[in-house]
Design an enzyme around this catalytic site. Structure first.
Site, PDB file in Angstrom:
ATOM      1  N   ASP A   1      37.631  49.914  29.499  1.00 20.49           N
ATOM      2  CA  ASP A   1      38.428  51.102  29.822  1.00 20.49           C
ATOM      3  C   ASP A   1      39.923  50.910  29.589  1.00 20.49           C
ATOM      4  OD1 ASP A   1      38.786  49.276  31.835  1.00 20.49           O
ATOM      5  OD2 ASP A   1      38.363  50.623  33.494  1.00 20.49           O
ATOM      6  N   HIS A   2      40.398  49.675  29.576  1.00 24.32           N
ATOM      7  CA  HIS A   2      41.844  49.463  29.504  1.00 24.32           C
ATOM      8  C   HIS A   2      42.377  49.575  28.083  1.00 24.32           C
ATOM      9  CE1 HIS A   2      41.672  48.407  33.662  1.00 24.32           C
ATOM     10  NE2 HIS A   2      42.929  48.046  33.703  1.00 24.32           N
TER      11      HIS A   2
ATOM     12  N   ASP B   1      40.267  43.558  39.112  1.00 24.82           N
ATOM     13  CA  ASP B   1      41.262  44.604  38.935  1.00 24.82           C
ATOM     14  C   ASP B   1      41.761  44.964  40.322  1.00 24.82           C
ATOM     15  OD1 ASP B   1      42.114  46.817  36.659  1.00 24.82           O
ATOM     16  OD2 ASP B   1      42.260  47.518  38.724  1.00 24.82           O
TER      17      ASP B   1
ATOM     18  N   ARG C   1      51.219  53.437  39.851  1.00 25.31           N
ATOM     19  CA  ARG C   1      52.322  52.471  39.684  1.00 25.31           C
ATOM     20  C   ARG C   1      53.406  53.064  38.801  1.00 25.31           C
ATOM     21  NH1 ARG C   1      48.285  47.382  39.215  1.00 25.31           N
ATOM     22  NH2 ARG C   1      48.204  47.100  41.449  1.00 25.31           N
TER      23      ARG C   1
ATOM     24  N   SER D   1      49.268  44.190  39.647  1.00 28.17           N
ATOM     25  CA  SER D   1      47.993  43.889  38.980  1.00 28.17           C
ATOM     26  C   SER D   1      47.389  42.556  39.393  1.00 28.17           C
ATOM     27  CB  SER D   1      48.254  43.888  37.476  1.00 28.17           C
ATOM     28  OG  SER D   1      47.331  43.078  36.812  1.00 28.17           O
TER      29      SER D   1
ATOM     30  N   ARG E   1      45.961  40.687  37.205  1.00 27.26           N
ATOM     31  CA  ARG E   1      45.815  39.922  35.950  1.00 27.26           C
ATOM     32  C   ARG E   1      46.156  38.450  36.151  1.00 27.26           C
ATOM     33  NH1 ARG E   1      50.660  43.544  33.515  1.00 27.26           N
ATOM     34  NH2 ARG E   1      49.177  45.061  34.278  1.00 27.26           N
TER      35      ARG E   1
HETATM   36  C1  MIC Z   1      46.872  47.608  36.302  1.00 25.80           C
HETATM   37  O1  MIC Z   1      46.731  48.699  36.831  1.00 25.80           O
HETATM   38  O2  MIC Z   1      47.954  46.990  36.296  1.00 25.80           O
HETATM   39  C2  MIC Z   1      45.672  46.947  35.665  1.00 25.80           C
HETATM   40  C3  MIC Z   1      45.927  46.904  34.220  1.00 25.80           C
HETATM   41  O3  MIC Z   1      44.522  47.704  35.896  1.00 25.80           O
HETATM   42  C4  MIC Z   1      45.516  45.567  36.276  1.00 25.80           C
HETATM   43  C5  MIC Z   1      44.526  44.716  35.616  1.00 25.80           C
HETATM   44  C6  MIC Z   1      45.029  44.106  34.358  1.00 25.80           C
HETATM   45  O4  MIC Z   1      46.179  43.685  34.294  1.00 25.80           O
HETATM   46  O5  MIC Z   1      44.227  44.004  33.439  1.00 25.80           O
HETATM   47  C7  MIC Z   1      45.215  45.556  37.764  1.00 25.80           C
HETATM   48  O6  MIC Z   1      45.615  46.451  38.462  1.00 25.80           O
HETATM   49  O7  MIC Z   1      44.651  44.570  38.281  1.00 25.80           O
HETATM   50 FE1  SF4 Z   2      43.420  51.480  34.743  1.00 24.44          FE
HETATM   51 FE2  SF4 Z   2      44.850  49.931  36.385  1.00 24.44          FE
HETATM   52 FE3  SF4 Z   2      45.738  52.336  35.653  1.00 24.44          FE
HETATM   53 FE4  SF4 Z   2      43.695  52.168  37.265  1.00 24.44          FE
HETATM   54  S1  SF4 Z   2      45.764  51.484  37.692  1.00 24.44           S
HETATM   55  S2  SF4 Z   2      43.868  53.519  35.500  1.00 24.44           S
HETATM   56  S3  SF4 Z   2      42.637  50.371  36.512  1.00 24.44           S
HETATM   57  S4  SF4 Z   2      45.421  50.570  34.322  1.00 24.44           S
END
Ligand code: MIC
Ligand code: SF4
Length: 664
Positions: free
Chosen positions: A71-72, A126, A386, A557, A559
């Site tokens: 999905d990312h 995530d 965010r 995140s 990550r």
């Molecule tokens: C995000 O919202 O920052 C992400 C991308 O979903 C991350 C995961 C990632 O960095 O792949 C998260 O929230 O954990």
């Molecule tokens: Fe995707 Fe992270 Fe954004 Fe949710 S917050 S839509 S999991 S990138």
């Protein structure tokens, strides 16, 4: 003395410990380990997680349900992206994992619709995994390595969180929605208010919220720094599961009537107004009246926070029969293909298209900087979770986080507008009455069962025949450095408060394709804070270095690349005023020592470029005493907040080494 719902679910999953007495509250902060029923991964964290999982060497996942979502990154600008998809699909087929194909939707939304089960535990790579709390789960975000361990049947370790009760009373007024509830909690609690805590929602007001609305709230609990958030599972939950064709998965879940919370926050829903989190932090919350009238360039509806059928319906109710303003570009990314199809059946999609919305793919998309970046110095209203500087893909853009209703009103008027002052038609009035479209309508209901883009795990026999497909961009996870009993190294970077993992390891269209290749992605480490970091760190390697930071270091995140890349570049310890939970765990897993200042003002005694010495690392980890740091002639005390297991992991040189040595 009764138990909260969070405590009940945790106790039902705890891996027994001597000190634990079922039915009695567990002392907060105690090191506990819980059994994980379900796991989820997404493509951007999944490749590293499965590379680690492969090294565990078991033939099949040991969880009840494990799902791998794509999905990312679905932009597919070159071979690397689809190579990752192929790798993930072959892994899913090999190890008994469900596979959600690209286009099927955002992991949290799809998981809620297809797999979420009240009373179960879910661990996801995530940070927004707590979305599952909307359906009554204890759903926690973690690093990919922790999720790999859980897929292998290992427990998840955490400090017993505090349980904060959020008592909701009354019901929401027109134009005010679930997003405004969580923005209100963020306004009161801040982005670090929830560290070490679960937010548990209760009270009369709960019954007035649908499951997707509850999920908006638990989703954005991640922005509080919380371990997770949870709602009870009640008749509304049952109706949602029935509409998804999964009525049998329902069980009632609730706190004891005499449950004791560590603190209680009360919110009268009828007193709430529409709000916005202003640039550049999810807790910079203001009432809409404070920003109303500001010209808007862009509006985006979507992300795992606000992309349900409820959200799309609320937007349609406002924009029906109108058109977006000439100065606004507007996009909408339905959270899942199921949602998209239900929106079509419910007659909502046509209203959105007619109003001028660009229909984006059911994926994370603009939320993670994958397209739809705003114009320079642009003002963009997003229903996301965010708004860290630069995350949208445009460094000087101003991102406001708002409800779907507020976003829709701005799309039409071209300026930030309080949706409650918007003129609603009679039809839209009933659509906005806080109810989802009737999910029991059979033509909508059917789509809850659609699993065409969700591939079932193969049988053990079929799995044996599968070969793992590895593209040339997929590189093994680099090894952690050997443990050092003392370290004398330069402070290569001194950062301020609330450094996010987006600052440490950015995402976006340029960097995300490199998630399976640590040497390459490391070139972008700390780029937003200091573009010279990579060069300076490479020049020092393999000697290594330290990083110093302020409060809430590593927020955002999950990550683990934000730990892996610094590790690869030689960062051996991070010394800060306070840490965000997931990032601290990721640092430990990759052998980087997380230290907090005993006296926060000692932060001022260290300058970037100073060489400092941590003299007693071995003693601190073995005996649990504080770290001693000598810097510029003075001795600074570094607090040792590590539990016994974390200290052992660091002594072993990281979680992989610890596990290989037989550690649990
Ligand atoms: C995000 O919202 O920052 C992400 C991308 O979903 C991350 C995961 C990632 O960095 O792949 C998260 O929230 O954990
Ligand atoms: Fe995707 Fe992270 Fe954004 Fe949710 S917050 S839509 S999991 S990138």
């Amino acid at each position: 003395m009764g138990l909260t719902l969070a405590e009940k679910i945790i106790q039902n999953h705890i891996v027994a410990k001597d000190s634990f007495q079922k039915g009695k509250p567990i002392e907060r902060g105690t090191d506990i380990a819980i059994r994980i029923d379900q796991t989820l991964t997404q493509d951007a964290t999944g490749t590293m997680s499965y590379l680690q999982f492969e090294t565990i060497g078991i033939p099949r996942v040991k969880t009840e349900v494990s799902v791998s979502y794509i999905d990312h990154n679905t932009l597919q600008t070159d071979f690397r992206n689809m190579d990752d998809h192929r790798y993930l699909q072959s892994i899913a087929q090999k190890y008994g994992i469900w596979f959600s194909r690209p286009g099927n939707g955002i992991c949290h939304q799809v998981h809620l619709e297809h797999f979420g089960k009240p009373g179960k535990t879910l661990l996801g790579s995530d940070s927004h995994t707590p979305t599952g709390g909307g359906i009554g789960m204890i759903a926690i975000g973690a690093g990919g390595l922790d999720v790999a361990v859980a897929m292998g049947g290992g427990a998840f370790h955490l400090a017993m969180p505090k349980v904060f009760g959020v008592k909701l009373t009354g019901s929401l007024n027109k134009g005010v929605s679930a997003k405004d509830i969580i923005l209100e909690v963020l306004r009161r609690e801040t982005v670090k208010g929830g560290v070490g805590a679960v937010y548990e929602y209760f009270g009369d007001g709960v019954k007035n919220l649908t499951v997707p609305q509850r999920a908006t709230i638990t989703n954005m609990g991640a922005e509080l720094g919380a371990t997770c958030s949870v709602f009870p599972s009640d008749e509304t939950t049952k109706a949602f599961l029935e509409a998804m064709g999964r009525g049998n998965d329902w069980t009632e879940q609730k706190a004891d009537s005499d449950a004791v919370y560590d603190k209680i926050i009360e919110i009268d829903l009828s007193k709430l107004t529409a709000m916005a989190a202003c640039p550049h932090s999810p807790d910079a919350v203001q009432p809409i009246s404070a920003v109303a009238g500001k010209k808007v360039d862009q509006v985006v509806i979507g992300s795992c926070t606000n992309s349900s059928l409820d959200d799309l319906t609320a937007v349609a109710a406002i924009v029906k029969g109108k058109h977006i303003a000439p100065n606004v570009e507007a996009g909408i990314a339905p959270g899942s293909r199921t949602t998209l199809m239900m929106a079509e059946k419910a007659g909502v999609l046509g209203d959105l298209i007619a109003a001028g919305f660009r229909i984006l793919e059911s994926a994370c998309g603009p939320c993670i900087g994958m397209g739809f970046a705003p114009n320079s110095e642009g003002v963009t209203l997003r229903t996301f979770n965010r708004n860290f500087k630069g995350r949208s893909g445009t460094a000087d853009a101003s991102v406001f986080l708002v409800s779907p209703e507020t976003a829709a009103a701005a799309a039409i008027t071209g300026v930030i507008t309080d949706p409650s002052t918007f003129s609603f038609t009679k039809a839209s009035d009933s659509m906005l009455a806080g109810k989802s479209p009737d999910l029991s309508k059979s033509d909508i209901k059917l789509f809850g069962q659609d699993e065409g883009m969700l591939l079932k795990p193969l049988s053990e026999e079929e799995s044996k025949k599968i070969e793992i497909i590895r593209g040339p961009n997929i590189k093994p996870c680099p090894p952690t450095p050997e443990f050092a009993p003392e370290l004398e190294l330069p402070v290569l970077l001194k950062a301020g408060d609330n450094v996010s993992t987006d600052d440490i390891m950015p995402a976006g269209a340029k960097v995300l394709p490199l998630r399976s290749n640590i040497p390459e992605i490391s070139k972008f480490a700390f780029e937003r804070l200091d573009p010279t970091f990579y060069e300076r760190a490479s020049a020092l390697n393999p000697k290594g270095c330290f990083v110093v930071g302020g409060e809430n270091y590593g927020q955002g995140s999950s990550r683990e690349h934000a730990a892996l890349a610094p590790m690869y570049l030689g960062v051996r310890a991070v010394i800060v005023k306070s840490f965000a939970r997931i990032h601290k765990a990721n640092l430990i897993n990759y052998g980087i020592i997380p230290i907090t200042f005993v006296n926060p003002s000692d932060y001022d005694k260290i300058k970037q470029g100073n060489t400092i010495k941590i003299t007693n690392i071995k003693e601190a980890l073995e005996k649990g005493v504080n770290f001693k740091i000598t810097a510029n002639g003075s001795v600074i005390e570094g607090s040792n907040t590590l539990d016994e297991r974390s200290a052992k992991i660091l002594l072993a040189g990281g979680l992989a080494a610890y596990t290989r040595m037989g550690g649990q």
